[in-house]
Design a protein around this motif. Sequence first.
Motif, PDB file in Angstrom:
ATOM      1  N   ALA A 146       0.970  -1.671  -0.263  1.00 29.66           N
ATOM      2  CA  ALA A 146      -0.334  -0.020  -0.364  1.00 29.66           C
ATOM      3  C   ALA A 146       0.771   1.315   0.019  1.00 29.66           C
ATOM      4  CB  ALA A 146      -0.968   0.159   1.100  1.00 29.66           C
ATOM      5  N   GLY A 147       1.842   1.646   1.063  1.00 24.68           N
ATOM      6  CA  GLY A 147       3.169   2.119   0.694  1.00 24.68           C
ATOM      7  C   GLY A 147       3.058   2.832  -0.542  1.00 24.68           C
ATOM      8  N   ALA A 148       3.412   1.959  -1.224  1.00 23.01           N
ATOM      9  CA  ALA A 148       4.119   1.823  -2.878  1.00 23.01           C
ATOM     10  C   ALA A 148       2.971   2.267  -3.752  1.00 23.01           C
ATOM     11  CB  ALA A 148       5.035   0.303  -2.672  1.00 23.01           C
ATOM     12  N   GLY A 149       2.175   2.085  -2.952  1.00 18.90           N
ATOM     13  CA  GLY A 149       0.909   2.468  -4.379  1.00 18.90           C
ATOM     14  C   GLY A 149      -0.136   1.510  -4.788  1.00 18.90           C
ATOM     15  N   VAL A 150       0.667   0.349  -4.530  1.00 15.77           N
ATOM     16  CA  VAL A 150      -0.172  -0.723  -4.627  1.00 15.77           C
ATOM     17  C   VAL A 150      -2.008  -0.439  -3.727  1.00 15.77           C
ATOM     18  CG1 VAL A 150      -0.715  -3.437  -4.873  1.00 15.77           C
ATOM     19  CG2 VAL A 150       1.456  -2.260  -4.861  1.00 15.77           C
ATOM     20  N   ARG A 151      -3.136  -0.699  -5.133  1.00 15.88           N
ATOM     21  CA  ARG A 151      -4.104  -0.341  -5.006  1.00 15.88           C
ATOM     22  C   ARG A 151      -5.261  -1.767  -4.734  1.00 15.88           C
ATOM     23  NH1 ARG A 151      -2.056   2.946  -1.982  1.00 15.88           N
ATOM     24  NH2 ARG A 151      -1.893   4.574  -1.534  1.00 15.88           N
ATOM     25  N   GLN A 152      -4.077  -3.118  -5.299  1.00 16.30           N
ATOM     26  CA  GLN A 152      -5.397  -4.224  -5.644  1.00 16.30           C
ATOM     27  C   GLN A 152      -4.682  -4.981  -5.232  1.00 16.30           C
ATOM     28  OE1 GLN A 152      -7.092  -4.416 -10.133  1.00 16.30           O
ATOM     29  NE2 GLN A 152      -4.680  -5.282 -10.222  1.00 16.30           N
ATOM     30  N   PRO A 157      -7.889 -17.290 -13.700  1.00 20.54           N
ATOM     31  CA  PRO A 157      -7.896 -15.938 -14.061  1.00 20.54           C
ATOM     32  C   PRO A 157      -9.507 -15.510 -14.379  1.00 20.54           C
ATOM     33  CG  PRO A 157      -6.201 -17.403 -14.271  1.00 20.54           C
ATOM     34  CD  PRO A 157      -7.255 -18.261 -13.773  1.00 20.54           C
ATOM     35  N   LYS A 158      -9.749 -15.866 -15.778  1.00 18.63           N
ATOM     36  CA  LYS A 158     -10.993 -15.594 -16.068  1.00 18.63           C
ATOM     37  C   LYS A 158     -11.735 -15.373 -15.164  1.00 18.63           C
ATOM     38  CE  LYS A 158     -15.043 -16.474 -19.519  1.00 18.63           C
ATOM     39  NZ  LYS A 158     -15.483 -16.116 -18.506  1.00 18.63           N
ATOM     40  N   CYS A 174     -14.647 -10.608 -12.558  1.00 20.43           N
ATOM     41  CA  CYS A 174     -14.734  -9.606 -11.347  1.00 20.43           C
ATOM     42  C   CYS A 174     -14.489  -7.936 -10.937  1.00 20.43           C
ATOM     43  CB  CYS A 174     -14.308 -10.175  -9.648  1.00 20.43           C
ATOM     44  SG  CYS A 174     -15.751 -11.866  -9.176  1.00 20.43           S
ATOM     45  N   GLY A 175     -14.129  -7.991 -12.071  1.00 15.87           N
ATOM     46  CA  GLY A 175     -13.418  -6.560 -12.437  1.00 15.87           C
ATOM     47  C   GLY A 175     -11.612  -6.807 -12.232  1.00 15.87           C
ATOM     48  N   PHE A 176     -11.103  -7.345 -12.047  1.00 13.17           N
ATOM     49  CA  PHE A 176     -10.074  -7.248 -11.946  1.00 13.17           C
ATOM     50  C   PHE A 176      -8.907  -6.689 -12.559  1.00 13.17           C
ATOM     51  CE2 PHE A 176      -5.299  -8.956 -12.691  1.00 13.17           C
ATOM     52  CZ  PHE A 176      -4.507  -8.523 -11.342  1.00 13.17           C
ATOM     53  N   GLU A 177      -8.434  -5.673 -12.327  1.00 13.42           N
ATOM     54  CA  GLU A 177      -7.231  -4.828 -13.720  1.00 13.42           C
ATOM     55  C   GLU A 177      -6.307  -5.473 -14.224  1.00 13.42           C
ATOM     56  OE1 GLU A 177      -8.030  -1.154 -13.840  1.00 13.42           O
ATOM     57  OE2 GLU A 177      -9.855  -1.132 -12.412  1.00 13.42           O
TER      58      GLU A 177
END
Length: 306
Positions: free
Chosen positions: A89-95, A155-156, A161-164
Amino acid sequence: MRSDNDSWDITQSVGATAVGVATMRAAETRRPDALFQDPYAAKLVEAVGSGWSRVLHGEISDSARLYGPMAGVLTARTVYFDDYFAAAAGAGVRQAVILASGLDARAYRLEWPSGTVVFEIDLPDVLAFKSAVLGADEPSAERREVPVDLRQDWPKALRDCGFEPDRPTAWLAEGLLRYLPAEAQDRLFESIVALSAPGSRIALNIGRARQDSAELRALRDERAAALREAGIAVDVENLWYSWDGRADPREWFDRPGWTVFGAEPADILTGRGREVPEVVRAEMNRYILMTAIRREGPGSTGPRDA
């Protein structure tokens, strides 16, 4: 015993091991010197209504027998993976993607930055149980369930489910690999790499050959006796697939574009001020906690690219 197409709910087979993990997390949370807080663990264990609830309330003659080396490992890996998500999270990961999420409550109990989406992948019955128990609780991130078997086309299901995949992702495979056949582990890693944008990372735990001594055998025997006394019929080793012929994840991810590092569980605990007896240290350090990060920019093409 396992089979390639087996299934379970939270009270059976691999599902029951998730209850054991939640019980240990609840026990740690109640300690005055607790290294983390999981206020949801006890609630989930109580809802199962199994012998683990008796363990949680100390209703067997010596509950402490269950909290030996394995409890230390579970505590250490919880701390390590909590810190891993905080660093991401501190590195900017939001997923974030929690593979085989079981009774993991991190979507609820960790402090996630605004805009974070946490995907939880597990069998439909397992996810349905957790949602029913925690239905009145508010997750601290956007939580999305992905009800699919990791031996299928997950993966599909994740993308549906909206994974980017073009966004950095923090993946977690906690206590998972031994429950997959060797070829399924390789497919899992291949899929993670294919879905990981630069800046993504994965954390996991792996085991090493068991140490054997009279002291360690006694600890294992005491734990087995305590489980039997509580009426818990879970033979974890019969749920595992062999390590034989399996790739070491540290070597698998030690490829161009990725950086690998790790830690030993006993060091995690002593680093937080908790004493670890030497005989317990030997058993705990059969397990390695590992992180691999896909680097930004040129050369971050992933481990299967030269």
